[in-house]
Structures are given as structure tokens and as C-alpha cells.
Scaffold this active site. Sequence first.
Site, short mmCIF file in Angstrom:
data_model
loop_
_atom_site.label_atom_id
_atom_site.label_comp_id
_atom_site.label_asym_id
_atom_site.label_seq_id
_atom_site.Cartn_x
_atom_site.Cartn_y
_atom_site.Cartn_z
CB CYS A 60 53.46 -28.14 -52.67
SG CYS A 60 52.90 -27.00 -51.40
CD GLU A 62 57.17 -26.45 -54.90
OE1 GLU A 62 57.51 -25.28 -54.77
OE2 GLU A 62 55.99 -26.84 -54.71
CB CYS A 101 55.31 -23.30 -49.18
SG CYS A 101 55.15 -25.09 -49.02
CB CYS A 104 58.02 -27.17 -50.71
SG CYS A 104 56.44 -27.85 -51.26
#
Length: 142
Positions: A60, A62, A101, A104
Site C-alpha cells: 500500500c 501508506e 485498509c 495500514c
Amino acid sequence: MIKTYPLNGSDRDLIEAASAKIRDLYEENRHHVGAALRTSSGKTVAAVHIEAYIGRVTVCAEAIAIGKAISDGEKGFDTIVAVKHPYSDDEDRALKVVSPCGMCRELISDYAKECFVILNVNGETVKTKIGELLPYKYMRDS
């Protein structure tokens, strides 16, 4: 209902940094989410997610932004946001702020328990503390 806070100018700048990163680097089936992280020192770190054909290998945006900040010596994180670019066949062509998500959320919480997260709640872009998105983390019975 989670507690939310209004956005300020720095938050809007952070959204624009994430948006600019994914606009610049968008590639179908490779990168469709950009993230921007404001550190406690005021530095902005932006990154894109890395898509993989085997989903569990995907990383991801992030997580990449957090890793990039840590690799640059940053330790404190103030606010993070992720922005999704539409796929080429999406009718709605607008970039959209998206919620992190679950993995994260765990990562953000592990590295910055007081970090703000910018997201959409009931059609409004606001921010909240990561603890609101991941309540009761690692509680032990007393």
C-alpha cells in the site's frame, strides 16, 4: 460514530500532495493509490502503492510513505492521507480520498498512536485519529 475534526490548510495541501503523486505516476495495474504523510517535523513524504499480480505481495501507498519517511530519519508522524486514481474504465474520473485498509491502520497505529488520518465520512472529507479507526488495539484482559 467516530470523532472527526475539520480539515485545515495543511491537510488540504497534504491531499494535494497525494493527488499530485498519483496523477504523475498513475499506471494501470501498477499504481492507482497515492499517499502523503506529514511528519511531526513538518516534512511531507509522498508515495504510490505497488500493485502485484499476487495480491498479498502488493504494498500500500501508506506503507511505502511510512517506510520512506523512516528511511529518511523521520520518526514522528502527524497526518496521513491516501488518494485513489480512477481506473481507465471508470466513468467517474475524479480522484478520491480513501480510508486506509486494515493492515495500514495497524501500521499507522504501530508507528504513530496519535496520527491523524484524512478520510471520507458520509460524503465529507474529514480527519480522525488512528485510534478511532482501530479501537481497543491489543487489549489484554485484566
